[in-house]
Design an enzyme around this catalytic site. Structure first.
Site, short mmCIF file in Angstrom:
data_model
loop_
_atom_site.label_atom_id
_atom_site.label_comp_id
_atom_site.label_asym_id
_atom_site.label_seq_id
_atom_site.Cartn_x
_atom_site.Cartn_y
_atom_site.Cartn_z
CG ASP A 36 -14.91 -14.37 -18.56
OD1 ASP A 36 -15.30 -13.18 -18.50
OD2 ASP A 36 -14.64 -15.08 -17.58
CE LYS A 118 -2.86 6.15 5.89
NZ LYS A 118 -2.13 4.93 5.56
S1 IVH Z 1 -3.11 11.12 0.19
C1 IVH Z 1 -0.23 14.44 0.75
N1 IVH Z 1 -5.11 9.43 0.23
O1 IVH Z 1 -1.17 6.64 3.01
C2 IVH Z 1 -1.14 13.30 0.94
N2 IVH Z 1 -2.97 8.64 0.87
O2 IVH Z 1 0.65 8.18 4.99
C3 IVH Z 1 -0.62 12.07 0.34
N3 IVH Z 1 -2.91 6.26 1.44
O3 IVH Z 1 1.67 5.92 1.55
C4 IVH Z 1 -1.42 10.87 0.51
N4 IVH Z 1 -5.04 5.86 1.09
O4 IVH Z 1 -0.21 5.60 -0.09
C5 IVH Z 1 -3.80 9.61 0.46
N5 IVH Z 1 -6.97 8.03 0.19
C6 IVH Z 1 -5.66 8.21 0.40
C7 IVH Z 1 -4.83 7.17 0.82
C8 IVH Z 1 -3.48 7.42 1.06
C9 IVH Z 1 -3.87 5.34 1.44
C10 IVH Z 1 -1.50 6.01 1.81
C11 IVH Z 1 -0.51 6.56 0.84
C12 IVH Z 1 0.70 6.89 1.66
C13 IVH Z 1 0.20 6.91 3.06
C14 IVH Z 1 0.40 8.27 3.65
#
Ligand code: IVH
Length: 678
Positions: A36, A118
């Site tokens: 650091d 997710k």
């Molecule tokens: S793809 C068209 N990938 O989930 C597809 N979303 O319900 C668009 N999220 O608010 C989203 N992890 O922020 C995607 N690996 C991931 C994700 C993700 C979290 C969230 C996203 C959105 C919500 C969709």
């Protein structure tokens, strides 16, 4: 003069590149390459040169991550390509239906999917024009979001400019801003130290930090970013954005130095999706960030296009959710439980609530400091957290829903079971019942310990039977076990004649024991199996041990002042001496001068495993925990490495906890450790 400026330009460019490279190694690759202090030195050098040549400062310089003036309000940003949401599945049948729809829509038998965690954070969009980070926005309603560029610039894992050779003319990277679990714990500790309000969970902490009008505040909050896709994209002259597969796009983002989750994978077919869901589910508690499910995306971009969208969600993607780890419920009552060593643990009795995959009716409140800090009251609505197999705990109170006239909870000054004084020793987080073996609660636990396999090993005397014996006042102390006759046992519920005679035979057999087992069976605080063995070996007789003083005891290997004090206090107690005398009279014998013969090689979940302890455990002292682990053939070391099997984490853990999270070492709390020990 121009030459000089050119030289300075070069110097600045080099410093900025070096610093951003180190940022990348530290925040994206999680692999710091320099100390650091060296980083700080480079940063200060850059600041100094920029101060001297303010005309050479650019917004892409790492010194410009923190904005100088707070905003009055966020302005609005339109998403040219809407930021959609995802359809949800809560069980396998829904996933199967999704896969069927996808196959039918594409007229194929099986489909390749990209699977990803997710993230439980906040969706953001980052726009790069000719490689420079221009605008960052929240999702908002999907069509219009808020311009949070200044706040996003403070997140060190977000590149300010893309350094690849072929940068596209326009690239909108989409992903999630979140707070790592380890960073969240540290932030809350900081809030506590400052006497400020704690955040309920990492998601709230991330949301609160991102919504600051003053980016200098955001800069003090440890936020992370993970990319999961691309919105608008134009190659321009040089760009080489992949056009075939989502997984190629993700690899491309990795090459551009964006952080992408390690757990992304490409799989084919429904069964592989479900297997991945299980796999990530098993890793969930140990992941460095919170997730609330996994996302399945059809991997081929042309297939994605063919499937298209329904209303606000794509037909080509699905979120398969895990059971929520947090839920709201009401506190019906607060009880205080008494453990074997008298530790008083407040427990919230809850209106049953489904959380973390099971129905929860109790949650631990750990100790009086914790209840006070969270100010949990009977009648309160609380947020309960249950992750993995860990004991459910109350996270926080929903103050807005507190009924009128509640009273703050006070830990009793007396043991709720026996009425003896509750004492809290200096340096301990728990109060303990001082009733010792007079206390029925402690008595039950003491007897359960006395008869356990590694103590006097009385087969057929389970917890339920011990409870009955104590509740019916048939047995008060371990010595009473040796006075049991057929008549008393036959009167008990559900005990057949055969079991009674087996039990009496087991009790009789237990009279032939070893000194080490006998000492261990007494259940002296801080005296685990290996200390008992050392004491037996050292003193060779119970009488000599019983008269040893604190100094003398410390001559025994591994016995320090705390253990010595526990031993002296135990034998000072007349009641304990009397119980021992009664046991001797009933014919318990051991070979004096032994100790070496104690079998220590039984295979357990602990044997051969390496543990690290950090933070204050709610009821066990560190000494206790170490002892118990060693008793079962485990090892306790001082620092976390790849070779560590488990890190046991208590309150206010140190950097060992972060390291464990980083290395992916399995993390246990006290309850998890207890489960292994059993
Ligand atoms: S793809 C068209 N990938 O989930 C597809 N979303 O319900 C668009 N999220 O608010 C989203 N992890 O922020 C995607 N690996 C991931 C994700 C993700 C979290 C969230 C996203 C959105 C919500 C969709």
């Amino acid at each position: 003069m121009n030459d000089k400026i050119e030289l300075v330009q070069l110097q600045l460019q080099k410093l900025r590149q070096q610093i951003e490279q180190y940022n990348y190694q530290y925040y994206v690759l999680d692999d710091p390459r320099i100390p650091d202090a060296e980083y700080d030195r480079l940063f200060r050098e850059l600041q100094q040169v920029e101060q001297e040549y303010p005309q050479l400062v650019t917004s892409a310089s790492p010194t410009q991550r923190v904005g100088s003036t707070p905003l009055k309000a966020f302005s609005q940003v339109k998403h040219e390509i809407p930021m959609l949401s995802l359809g949800n599945a809560f069980d396998e049948a829904e996933v199967e239906a999704f896969d069927r729809r996808v196959c039918e829509g594409l007229s194929v038998d099986t489909v390749e999917y990209a699977v990803e965690p997710k993230f439980d954070g906040l969706a953001v969009s980052l726009c790069y024009e000719n490689g420079f980070f221009k605008t960052g926005a929240t999702r908002g309603d999907g069509h219009t979001g808020e311009d949070i560029t200044l706040n996003l610039r403070t997140i060190k894992s977000i590149p300010l400019n893309l350094t690849a050779k072929n940068v596209p003319s326009l690239l909108e990277v989409r992903g999630e801003v979140l707070m790592l679990k380890a960073d969240f714990l540290k932030l809350n500790q900081r809030q506590r130290d400052k006497g400020e309000k704690e955040f309920a969970n990492p998601r709230n902490a991330a949301a609160g930090s991102l919504r600051q009008l003053d980016s200098a505040v955001t800069a003090t909050r440890p936020l992370s970013f993970f990319a999961y896709g691309v919105g608008r994209a134009e190659d321009g002259q040089n760009g080489q954005i992949p056009k075939d597969k989502h997984s190629d796009v993700m690899a491309y983002l990795v090459a551009l130095h964006f952080p992408v989750a390690k757990e992304c994978q490409v799989v084919t077919g429904l069964h592989a999706l479900l297997a991945h869901y299980q796999k990530i589910g098993a890793m969930r508690v140990d992941l460095p960030y919170d997730i609330d499910g996994v996302v399945y995306k059809v991997n081929s971009l042309s297939q994605q296009e063919k499937l298209g969208f329904v209303s606000r969600a794509p037909r080509f993607a699905l979120a398969h959710k895990y059971p929520a780890q947090e839920a709201m419920t009401k506190v019906l009552d607060i009880d205080v439980q008494v453990g074997r060593t008298g530790a008083l643990t407040p427990v919230a009795r809850l209106e049953p609530v489904f959380v973390g995959g099971v129905t929860v009716t109790n949650a631990t409140l750990h100790n009086s400091d914790e209840v006070k800090r969270k100010d949990v009251r009977i009648g309160d609505t609380v947020i309960v957290h249950r992750a993995g197999d860990v004991i459910p705990k109350v996270i926080s109170v929903v103050l807005a829903q507190r009924p009128a006239q509640t009273q703050s909870f006070e830990m009793p000054t007396q043991c709720p079971v026996c009425g003896a004084r509750a004492v809290r020793l200096e340096g301990e987080t728990v109060a303990r019942c001082s009733g010792g073996l007079f206390c029925p609660a402690q008595r039950k636990q003491a007897i359960i310990h006395f008869v356990s396999r590694r103590a006097l090993d009385i087969d057929g005397l389970g917890d339920k039977l011990v409870e009955q014996l104590v509740d019916n006042a048939i047995v008060r102390t371990p010595a009473d076990l040796y006075k049991l006759g057929i008549a008393a046992l036959m009167n008990l519920e559900r005990l057949a004649e055969k079991s009674v005679s087996n039990l009496l035979a087991a009790i009789e057999k237990s009279k032939q024991t070893t000194l080490a087992r006998f000492i261990y069976a007494l259940g002296i605080r801080n005296v685990g199996e290996s200390t008992a063995k050392a004491l037996a070996l050292h003193y060779g007789s119970l009488d000599r041990l019983m008269v040893a003083d604190i100094e003398n005891l410390q001559l025994v290997p591994d016995v320090g002042p705390i253990v010595a004090q526990s031993i002296v206090s135990f034998f000072d107690e007349p009641h304990n001496r009397e119980v021992i005398e009664q046991m001797r009279l009933s014919g318990i014998v051991w070979q004096e001068h032994e100790g070496k013969s104690m079998p220590m090689t039984v295979e357990t979940a602990i044997s051969g495993k390496t543990f690290v302890l950090t933070g204050t455990l709610p009821t066990m002292s560190r000494e206790d925990a170490k002892q118990e682990i060693e008793n079962q053939g485990g090892k306790v070391t001082g620092s976390v490495s790849k070779k560590t099997d488990y890190v046991v984490v208590g309150d206010e853990p140190g950097s060992k906890y972060d390291k464990a999270l980083n290395l992916g070492v399995t993390i246990l709390d006290e309850a998890g450790l207890q489960a292994l020990l059993q």
